[in-house]
Design a protein around this motif. Structure first.
Motif: not given
Length: 434
Positions: A121-124, A159-166, A231-237, A266-274
């Motif tokens: 969900a976070i580009a790069g 920088i410390f980040t927190q995504p949308p719940m849950p 946070l939606i993206g990171i430019d590592v270089d 990171p964003a957190q979602v239910a596993p695919d099998v669920i």
């Protein structure tokens, strides 16, 4: 699952999918009550992690090896362990299909798969975690790198980040930050480091009673608080992080921030099998009643822990209270008896505000605080050295040798008839949702 394949089929009283805290604690609570149950555990991992310890690993307090044990050492000998992954659920057939063409039939099913960390969900980000100053205590084995970065950073931007719940352990993103800041302050480096907390939420923490203490540490460490900033993206270089910020008028803007150290949640979602199963709600989580933990459609299915949609904090402390409730209600269901045990939404978040002190947040459904100890012993709304002792010295053995062994210290199920009237109301919100 193709029905044309020859399936290796077995039948059990109870099938438990997931060998994390929720799955193992439920097994222990079931066998405590009815040792003759035939139980199958579906879990492909050979290792089990004490995830609440990873914050302390990232803060230089614990060693990583202390948070991991062999799965085989934690599963009771009477339990049939399938080192496979579940690939689909067929609740109308009372069956679970696994890899290697295995089909497990059950009288009752417990779904405890945990959740999925959605790094994509976070580009790069993918491929760059664990290097270039980018870390996350949420990733297994990554917390030592967090501590390495904290020790090495002399000046610059963290920088410390927190995504949308849950997310699991909603306080963990800021716990990592406070421990880092405490180390830099003690080492007289903090004045040279610009610390920012970027949270997609609208408040620092979802239970207001604990905000004064937390805000005092934000001020003490001179942390820049950026709320509704995801946070939606990171430019590592270029070592730049891109955020989507929501303004007070609901408009949005894209902003960039340079970093020398970036702790990502990171964003957190239910596993695919669920998410792809008949068990899921519209958001993909297992759809259960938040008091009995029973599925809303399939009466012989229960779920607990991070994969369930009950609106509680996703923590090990919540699981410690949920597992005995699931065990009692499951056995009642098998015996055609009324479900009497209820879970009141208890969750706990020991917020490590500095090395040696913790704000011990404890709450139930609706965001009502629910302390385990008298206020004269531990006032959870204030930083406490006794709470730190509890976190560092008491909770790990309580986890390994009580919770996972069926010793339900301070976790006896509440019975509906004994519940105070103010706890009979249905939970109406996820109080972790900032």
């Amino acid at each position: 699952m193709s029905t044309s394949k020859h399936l290796n089929t077995m039948t059990y009283d109870v099938v438990i999918v997931g060998g994390g805290a929720a799955g193992l604690a439920t097994i222990a609570s079931l066998l405590k009550r009815q040792p003759d149950l035939s139980i199958a555990l579906v879990e492909p991992s050979k290792h089990h992690y004490y995830q609440p310890g990873w914050t302390l690993v990232g803060g230089g307090v614990f060693e990583q090896r202390s948070t991991c044990k062999e799965m085989a050492d934690l599963i009771p000998k009477s339990v049939s362990w399938f080192e496979n992954a579940a690939v689909s659920f067929s609740p109308h057939q009372n069956s679970v299909f696994l890899t290697d063409d295995i089909k497990l039939n059950y009288r009752s099913l417990v779904v405890a798969t945990g959740l999925k960390l959605d790094w994509s969900a976070i580009a790069g980000l993918e491929g760059n975690l664990g290097q270039n100053g980018i870390t996350s205590n949420y990733q297994p084995g990554m917390a030592p790198y967090t501590w390495e970065l904290v020790k090495k950073l002399e000046r610059g931007s963290a920088i410390f980040t927190q995504p949308p719940m849950p997310i699991k352990c909603a306080g963990a993103p800021q716990k990592a930050m406070y421990l880092a800041c405490d180390h830099w302050l003690r080492d007289k480096r903090l004045q040279n480091i610009n610390v920012e907390f970027c949270s997609a939420g609208a408040a620092l923490f979802g239970v207001a009673d604990y905000l004064p203490a937390l805000m005092s540490y934000v001020e003490k460490y001179n942390i820049t608080l950026n709320l509704q900033t995801n946070l939606i993206g990171i430019d590592v270089d270029a070592k730049k992080a891109t955020f989507k910020k929501t303004n007070a008028d609901s408009s949005t803007e894209i902003i960039e921030k340079s970093f020398d150290m970036l702790h990502v949640t990171p964003a957190q979602v239910a596993p695919d099998v669920i998410r792809q199963s008949p068990l899921a709600d519209a958001a993909g989580w297992v759809d259960i009643y938040p008091d009995t933990m029973q599925h809303k459609v399939y009466a012989n299915i229960f779920s607990l822990g991070d994969c369930a949609n009950s609106p509680n904090s996703k923590t090990a402390a919540a699981v410690r209270k949920q597992a005995p409730v699931v065990a009692e209600n499951l056995i009642s269901m098998l015996n055609n008896k009324k479900l009497r045990s209820v879970y009141d939404g208890y969750g706990s978040c020991p917020l490590t505000v500095e090395r040696g002190k913790i704000v011990l947040a404890e709450f139930i459904y609706g965001g009502k605080i629910d302390p385990s100890f008298p206020k004269w012993l531990i006032d959870g709304t204030k930083p406490s050295s006794l709470s730190w002792f509890l976190k560092e010295k008491m909770l790990p053995p309580l986890y390994w040798y009580a919770m996972l062994k069926g010793h339900e210290w301070m976790a006896n199920p509440i019975h509906r008839d004994d519940l105070p009237t103010d706890r009979h109301a249905k939970p109406s919100c996820n109080f972790d949702a900032n």
